[in-house]
Design a protein around this motif. Structure first.
Motif, mmCIF file in Angstrom:
data_model
loop_
_atom_site.group_PDB
_atom_site.id
_atom_site.type_symbol
_atom_site.label_atom_id
_atom_site.label_comp_id
_atom_site.label_asym_id
_atom_site.label_seq_id
_atom_site.Cartn_x
_atom_site.Cartn_y
_atom_site.Cartn_z
ATOM 1 N N ASP A 108 90.631 22.326 -2.349
ATOM 2 C CA ASP A 108 89.778 21.227 -2.791
ATOM 3 C C ASP A 108 90.545 20.050 -3.384
ATOM 4 O O ASP A 108 90.025 18.942 -3.452
ATOM 5 C CB ASP A 108 88.728 21.724 -3.796
ATOM 6 N N ARG A 109 91.800 20.241 -3.807
ATOM 7 C CA ARG A 109 92.546 19.141 -4.419
ATOM 8 C C ARG A 109 93.109 18.201 -3.346
ATOM 9 O O ARG A 109 93.834 18.636 -2.455
ATOM 10 C CB ARG A 109 93.688 19.677 -5.272
ATOM 11 N N PRO A 110 92.821 16.895 -3.428
ATOM 12 C CA PRO A 110 93.277 15.961 -2.394
ATOM 13 C C PRO A 110 94.678 15.418 -2.654
ATOM 14 O O PRO A 110 94.873 14.240 -2.960
ATOM 15 C CB PRO A 110 92.227 14.849 -2.454
ATOM 16 N N TYR A 111 95.688 16.269 -2.502
ATOM 17 C CA TYR A 111 97.066 15.817 -2.675
ATOM 18 C C TYR A 111 97.379 14.633 -1.757
ATOM 19 O O TYR A 111 98.183 13.753 -2.104
ATOM 20 C CB TYR A 111 98.044 16.945 -2.354
ATOM 21 N N PHE A 112 96.787 14.646 -0.569
ATOM 22 C CA PHE A 112 97.073 13.628 0.444
ATOM 23 C C PHE A 112 96.771 12.215 -0.031
ATOM 24 O O PHE A 112 97.335 11.235 0.484
ATOM 25 C CB PHE A 112 96.261 13.904 1.718
ATOM 26 N N ALA A 113 95.895 12.072 -1.017
ATOM 27 C CA ALA A 113 95.448 10.749 -1.431
ATOM 28 C C ALA A 113 96.555 9.920 -2.072
ATOM 29 O O ALA A 113 96.428 8.699 -2.184
ATOM 30 C CB ALA A 113 94.261 10.884 -2.393
ATOM 31 N N GLU A 114 97.648 10.555 -2.506
ATOM 32 C CA GLU A 114 98.753 9.805 -3.118
ATOM 33 C C GLU A 114 99.577 9.050 -2.094
ATOM 34 O O GLU A 114 100.412 8.205 -2.449
ATOM 35 C CB GLU A 114 99.671 10.754 -3.886
#
Length: 272
Positions: free
Chosen positions: A133-139
């Motif tokens: 669920d954590r959107p690491y990609f958003a960085e």
């Protein structure tokens, strides 16, 4: 290198105070990756496939190498109102190389090797089903290695008249032992030193089904279950597995959809 980059800001529901606004940035093309933001309570589906929306409204989706020209994104608001948005997916041209007269042993693996390949593919397939669920990609993403681009997404060989699997990665050629870094943060889901096709292999889960794979590595220093930050070293470039020379093959999947890593990063600067 093909980089078709579009930005869309779409209002899906009329314009009352409770209207849902959907913002999307990315490549609306075959192999494209789209990142966006909407209201956290909106339910999204792409051609009937659920798209995870994070607690702060971030989401990601992707289109395969041979994606159809039309896709439908459905947004369902908290009040049950549902809107459909037609997306146009641009077609790409790929480099197709035909090689005839090869000995058959170079076209298909021996039967005794196939069982190993199936086991390894099953392990990789299991990893690619994970929906963190954590959107690491958003960085955002950076290149995982420096060097010359020696292979691109979508290219394909036809050996003795038999079409082989397309190449789904971007290849960065470099000396053995050159560092490989995480292009974005995430959780290490696979770290293997000797897979049949890909040799030293690492897969990082960037969240919401988006994952990076790093193939043919000489050394693997990442540890399964470990959290890595963007820029952290995970191993080194090699020529392990079925590789003809030292390079990093960087691939990205959105679950089982093979997308083009190169659309996430600027062109590599030329080497001095």
């Amino acid at each position: 290198m093909i980089r078709l980059l579009l930005v869309a800001v779409l209002t899906l529901l009329a314009r009352p105070a409770d209207a849902v606004t959907l913002e999307m940035n990315g490549a609306f093309t075959q192999g494209g990756i789209i990142m966006g933001r909407t209201d956290p309570d909106v339910k999204l589906t792409l051609d009937g496939r659920p798209v995870r929306v994070s607690a702060n409204g971030v989401f990601v989706l992707g289109f395969g190498r041979d994606a159809e020209p039309d896709a439908v994104l459905v947004a369902k608001g908290a009040d049950g109102t549902e809107e459909r948005k037609a997306l146009k997916i641009a077609k790409r041209s790929y480099n197709i190389q035909r090689i005839d007269g090869l000995p058959q042993k170079y076209v298909e693996p021996k039967p005794e090797v196939l069982a190993r390949i199936r086991r390894e593919n099953a392990k990789i397939g299991k990893v690619r089903k994970i929906d963190t669920d954590r959107p690491y990609f958003a960085e955002g993403f950076i290149w995982p290695a420096k060097g010359r681009i020696s292979g691109v997404y979508g290219s394909q060989r036809v050996l003795n008249g038999v079409p082989k699997r397309p190449h789904f990665g971007v290849d960065v050629a470099g000396p053995v032992g050159s560092p490989v870094i995480a292009p974005a943060g995430g959780i290490v889901r696979l770290a293997e030193k000797d897979l049949y096709y890909t040799g030293g292999t690492v897969i990082i889960d960037h969240g919401h089904g988006l994952s990076s794979a790093f193939l043919h590595m000489q050394t693997v220093t990442a540890k399964v279950g470990g959290e890595v930050k963007r820029g952290a070293q995970i191993g080194t470039i090699g020529a392990t597995g079925r590789a003809t020379g030292p390079h990093l093959d960087w691939r990205i999947n959105w679950f089982d959809v093979r997308v083009d890593a190169a659309v996430l990063v600027p062109p590599l600067p030329p080497k001095n």
